[in-house]
Design a protein around this motif. Sequence first.
Motif, PDB file in Angstrom:
ATOM      1  N   ARG A 182      -2.872   5.983   9.341  1.00  0.00           N
ATOM      2  CA  ARG A 182      -1.434   5.694   9.351  1.00  0.00           C
ATOM      3  C   ARG A 182      -1.034   5.208   7.960  1.00  0.00           C
ATOM      4  O   ARG A 182      -1.797   4.539   7.262  1.00  0.00           O
ATOM      5  CB  ARG A 182      -1.098   4.649  10.410  1.00  0.00           C
ATOM      6  CG  ARG A 182      -1.835   3.325  10.275  1.00  0.00           C
ATOM      7  CD  ARG A 182      -1.304   2.299  11.271  1.00  0.00           C
ATOM      8  NE  ARG A 182      -2.098   1.095  11.330  1.00  0.00           N
ATOM      9  CZ  ARG A 182      -2.087   0.124  10.415  1.00  0.00           C
ATOM     10  NH1 ARG A 182      -1.310   0.236   9.358  1.00  0.00           N
ATOM     11  NH2 ARG A 182      -2.837  -0.946  10.550  1.00  0.00           N
ATOM     12  N   LEU A 183       0.196   5.545   7.570  1.00  0.00           N
ATOM     13  CA  LEU A 183       0.613   5.265   6.202  1.00  0.00           C
ATOM     14  C   LEU A 183       1.102   3.846   5.991  1.00  0.00           C
ATOM     15  O   LEU A 183       0.959   3.298   4.892  1.00  0.00           O
ATOM     16  CB  LEU A 183       1.688   6.279   5.775  1.00  0.00           C
ATOM     17  CG  LEU A 183       1.245   7.749   5.818  1.00  0.00           C
ATOM     18  CD1 LEU A 183       2.336   8.648   5.264  1.00  0.00           C
ATOM     19  CD2 LEU A 183      -0.065   7.961   5.052  1.00  0.00           C
ATOM     20  N   TRP A 184       1.709   3.224   7.001  1.00  0.00           N
ATOM     21  CA  TRP A 184       2.106   1.819   6.827  1.00  0.00           C
ATOM     22  C   TRP A 184       0.844   0.969   6.892  1.00  0.00           C
ATOM     23  O   TRP A 184      -0.103   1.282   7.612  1.00  0.00           O
ATOM     24  CB  TRP A 184       3.147   1.401   7.863  1.00  0.00           C
ATOM     25  CG  TRP A 184       2.734   1.524   9.302  1.00  0.00           C
ATOM     26  CD1 TRP A 184       2.853   2.616  10.097  1.00  0.00           C
ATOM     27  CD2 TRP A 184       2.127   0.502  10.104  1.00  0.00           C
ATOM     28  NE1 TRP A 184       2.360   2.351  11.354  1.00  0.00           N
ATOM     29  CE2 TRP A 184       1.917   1.059  11.393  1.00  0.00           C
ATOM     30  CE3 TRP A 184       1.759  -0.828   9.882  1.00  0.00           C
ATOM     31  CZ2 TRP A 184       1.346   0.338  12.439  1.00  0.00           C
ATOM     32  CZ3 TRP A 184       1.190  -1.545  10.911  1.00  0.00           C
ATOM     33  CH2 TRP A 184       0.995  -0.962  12.180  1.00  0.00           C
ATOM     34  N   HIS A 185       0.838  -0.128   6.128  1.00  0.00           N
ATOM     35  CA  HIS A 185      -0.410  -0.879   5.959  1.00  0.00           C
ATOM     36  C   HIS A 185      -0.116  -2.272   5.404  1.00  0.00           C
ATOM     37  O   HIS A 185       1.010  -2.586   5.018  1.00  0.00           O
ATOM     38  CB  HIS A 185      -1.322  -0.126   4.980  1.00  0.00           C
ATOM     39  CG  HIS A 185      -0.681   0.061   3.627  1.00  0.00           C
ATOM     40  ND1 HIS A 185       0.200   1.091   3.367  1.00  0.00           N
ATOM     41  CD2 HIS A 185      -0.763  -0.669   2.480  1.00  0.00           C
ATOM     42  CE1 HIS A 185       0.617   0.990   2.112  1.00  0.00           C
ATOM     43  NE2 HIS A 185       0.063  -0.065   1.556  1.00  0.00           N
ATOM     44  N   ASP A 186      -1.143  -3.090   5.324  1.00  0.00           N
ATOM     45  CA  ASP A 186      -1.069  -4.422   4.736  1.00  0.00           C
ATOM     46  C   ASP A 186      -1.376  -4.293   3.239  1.00  0.00           C
ATOM     47  O   ASP A 186      -2.496  -3.935   2.867  1.00  0.00           O
ATOM     48  CB  ASP A 186      -2.103  -5.338   5.409  1.00  0.00           C
ATOM     49  CG  ASP A 186      -2.050  -6.769   4.897  1.00  0.00           C
ATOM     50  OD1 ASP A 186      -1.447  -7.009   3.827  1.00  0.00           O
ATOM     51  OD2 ASP A 186      -2.619  -7.660   5.567  1.00  0.00           O
ATOM     52  N   PRO A 187      -0.384  -4.570   2.361  1.00  0.00           N
ATOM     53  CA  PRO A 187      -0.623  -4.419   0.920  1.00  0.00           C
ATOM     54  C   PRO A 187      -1.794  -5.246   0.394  1.00  0.00           C
ATOM     55  O   PRO A 187      -2.388  -4.895  -0.630  1.00  0.00           O
ATOM     56  CB  PRO A 187       0.698  -4.889   0.295  1.00  0.00           C
ATOM     57  CG  PRO A 187       1.706  -4.717   1.370  1.00  0.00           C
ATOM     58  CD  PRO A 187       0.986  -5.002   2.649  1.00  0.00           C
ATOM     59  N   ARG A 188      -2.127  -6.319   1.087  1.00  0.00           N
ATOM     60  CA  ARG A 188      -3.229  -7.166   0.627  1.00  0.00           C
ATOM     61  C   ARG A 188      -4.586  -6.505   0.802  1.00  0.00           C
ATOM     62  O   ARG A 188      -5.588  -6.989   0.264  1.00  0.00           O
ATOM     63  CB  ARG A 188      -3.198  -8.498   1.383  1.00  0.00           C
ATOM     64  CG  ARG A 188      -1.952  -9.342   1.130  1.00  0.00           C
ATOM     65  CD  ARG A 188      -1.844 -10.491   2.097  1.00  0.00           C
ATOM     66  NE  ARG A 188      -1.698 -10.023   3.485  1.00  0.00           N
ATOM     67  CZ  ARG A 188      -1.526 -10.823   4.525  1.00  0.00           C
ATOM     68  NH1 ARG A 188      -1.501 -12.131   4.347  1.00  0.00           N
ATOM     69  NH2 ARG A 188      -1.396 -10.324   5.746  1.00  0.00           N
ATOM     70  N   ARG A 189      -4.624  -5.419   1.556  1.00  0.00           N
ATOM     71  CA  ARG A 189      -5.896  -4.770   1.848  1.00  0.00           C
ATOM     72  C   ARG A 189      -6.073  -3.438   1.115  1.00  0.00           C
ATOM     73  O   ARG A 189      -6.975  -2.668   1.424  1.00  0.00           O
ATOM     74  CB  ARG A 189      -6.036  -4.553   3.362  1.00  0.00           C
ATOM     75  CG  ARG A 189      -6.048  -5.871   4.141  1.00  0.00           C
ATOM     76  CD  ARG A 189      -6.291  -5.650   5.615  1.00  0.00           C
ATOM     77  NE  ARG A 189      -6.297  -6.897   6.356  1.00  0.00           N
ATOM     78  CZ  ARG A 189      -7.347  -7.707   6.467  1.00  0.00           C
ATOM     79  NH1 ARG A 189      -8.486  -7.385   5.869  1.00  0.00           N
ATOM     80  NH2 ARG A 189      -7.268  -8.820   7.163  1.00  0.00           N
ATOM     81  N   ARG A 190      -5.187  -3.166   0.166  1.00  0.00           N
ATOM     82  CA  ARG A 190      -5.316  -1.923  -0.592  1.00  0.00           C
ATOM     83  C   ARG A 190      -6.585  -1.946  -1.450  1.00  0.00           C
ATOM     84  O   ARG A 190      -6.895  -2.938  -2.099  1.00  0.00           O
ATOM     85  CB  ARG A 190      -4.099  -1.721  -1.503  1.00  0.00           C
ATOM     86  CG  ARG A 190      -2.810  -1.447  -0.761  1.00  0.00           C
ATOM     87  CD  ARG A 190      -1.642  -1.403  -1.727  1.00  0.00           C
ATOM     88  NE  ARG A 190      -0.374  -1.264  -1.027  1.00  0.00           N
ATOM     89  CZ  ARG A 190       0.808  -1.483  -1.577  1.00  0.00           C
ATOM     90  NH1 ARG A 190       0.878  -1.873  -2.848  1.00  0.00           N
ATOM     91  NH2 ARG A 190       1.918  -1.336  -0.866  1.00  0.00           N
ATOM     92  N   GLN A 191      -7.289  -0.839  -1.460  1.00  0.00           N
ATOM     93  CA  GLN A 191      -8.455  -0.692  -2.347  1.00  0.00           C
ATOM     94  C   GLN A 191      -8.014   0.207  -3.494  1.00  0.00           C
ATOM     95  O   GLN A 191      -8.246   1.408  -3.506  1.00  0.00           O
ATOM     96  CB  GLN A 191      -9.640  -0.075  -1.587  1.00  0.00           C
ATOM     97  CG  GLN A 191     -10.938  -0.101  -2.388  1.00  0.00           C
ATOM     98  CD  GLN A 191     -12.077   0.572  -1.669  1.00  0.00           C
ATOM     99  OE1 GLN A 191     -11.915   1.660  -1.116  1.00  0.00           O
ATOM    100  NE2 GLN A 191     -13.241  -0.065  -1.660  1.00  0.00           N
ATOM    101  N   CYS A 192      -7.343  -0.398  -4.451  1.00  0.00           N
ATOM    102  CA  CYS A 192      -6.788   0.369  -5.574  1.00  0.00           C
ATOM    103  C   CYS A 192      -6.555  -0.591  -6.739  1.00  0.00           C
ATOM    104  O   CYS A 192      -5.426  -0.917  -7.079  1.00  0.00           O
ATOM    105  CB  CYS A 192      -5.487   1.065  -5.152  1.00  0.00           C
ATOM    106  SG  CYS A 192      -4.897   2.292  -6.339  1.00  0.00           S
ATOM    107  N   ALA A 193      -7.635  -1.039  -7.350  1.00  0.00           N
ATOM    108  CA  ALA A 193      -7.561  -2.000  -8.440  1.00  0.00           C
ATOM    109  C   ALA A 193      -6.929  -1.379  -9.675  1.00  0.00           C
ATOM    110  O   ALA A 193      -6.808  -0.152  -9.795  1.00  0.00           O
ATOM    111  CB  ALA A 193      -8.964  -2.509  -8.771  1.00  0.00           C
ATOM    112  N   LEU A 194      -6.521  -2.239 -10.603  1.00  0.00           N
ATOM    113  CA  LEU A 194      -6.014  -1.752 -11.880  1.00  0.00           C
ATOM    114  C   LEU A 194      -7.059  -0.867 -12.555  1.00  0.00           C
ATOM    115  O   LEU A 194      -8.252  -1.188 -12.580  1.00  0.00           O
ATOM    116  CB  LEU A 194      -5.679  -2.939 -12.791  1.00  0.00           C
ATOM    117  CG  LEU A 194      -4.459  -3.764 -12.378  1.00  0.00           C
ATOM    118  CD1 LEU A 194      -4.470  -5.106 -13.076  1.00  0.00           C
ATOM    119  CD2 LEU A 194      -3.175  -3.003 -12.684  1.00  0.00           C
ATOM    120  N   ALA A 195      -6.612   0.280 -13.068  1.00  0.00           N
ATOM    121  CA  ALA A 195      -7.483   1.238 -13.768  1.00  0.00           C
ATOM    122  C   ALA A 195      -8.655   1.713 -12.910  1.00  0.00           C
ATOM    123  O   ALA A 195      -9.710   2.051 -13.422  1.00  0.00           O
ATOM    124  CB  ALA A 195      -7.993   0.635 -15.074  1.00  0.00           C
ATOM    125  N   SER A 196      -8.443   1.743 -11.592  1.00  0.00           N
ATOM    126  CA  SER A 196      -9.477   2.259 -10.690  1.00  0.00           C
ATOM    127  C   SER A 196      -9.330   3.768 -10.496  1.00  0.00           C
ATOM    128  O   SER A 196      -8.262   4.344 -10.763  1.00  0.00           O
ATOM    129  CB  SER A 196      -9.404   1.566  -9.335  1.00  0.00           C
ATOM    130  OG  SER A 196      -8.144   1.822  -8.713  1.00  0.00           O
TER     131      SER A 196
END
Length: 226
Positions: A182-196
């Motif tokens: 699902r596309l809605w999500h908790d932003p605190r759990r994103r796995q997308c660090a800076l320059a990742s």
Amino acid sequence: MVGARTGPGQLSTPEPTGPRTVVHLLRHGEVHNPEGILYGRRSGFRLSERGQEQAGLVASALADSDVTAVLASPLQRAQETATPIAVKHGLEIVTDEGLIEAGNEFEGSRFGVGDGALRRPANWPLLRDPFTPSWGEPYLAIAHRMLGVLQRARALAEGHEAVCVSHQLPVWTLRRYLLGQRLWHDPRRRQCALASLTTCEFTGTTLTGLRYSEPAGASDPARTGA
């Protein structure tokens, strides 16, 4: 879905064939943002010194990769992140509007996870629907435009590797879309660090692998204005 699957009651699907192509989705590096605002699509936000270092680290990590195409969001921070990679491989940056940051009605304000924004009555009308979401570009629209760029990059670098420099929410939304989440999500759990790097592997036109790496180290996904 990534790759073909079979199981009880399922028909076997043929193994994908064709050249192996790799598309790296790269989030830009840290931005110079001393006021900590949600800058969104605003112009004039450059990489910080740390962000420049992060861009260099990614360029070094990809130095031996067979990169034949570098695409980037038109925003300055993405162009600056793409530059050392393009220079190292002797390529021109292809600017693609499909990689731009997500539209957001809170752009220009201080608005972040855990900063009390949910308690401000003035914000409530924009926060009525977290699933679309009501405060900005719909998640599905983000996923579709990012998917278009992914396919353009795959075709442009067929049999080789491409790098697409974008922003946290677009990259994370596309990843969830590709994985059937699902596309809605908790932003605190994103796995997308800076320059990742979120790396998509194709066999022919079929997505057959997806992996994640942090060549510039970890960062807090909930930090506004990173």
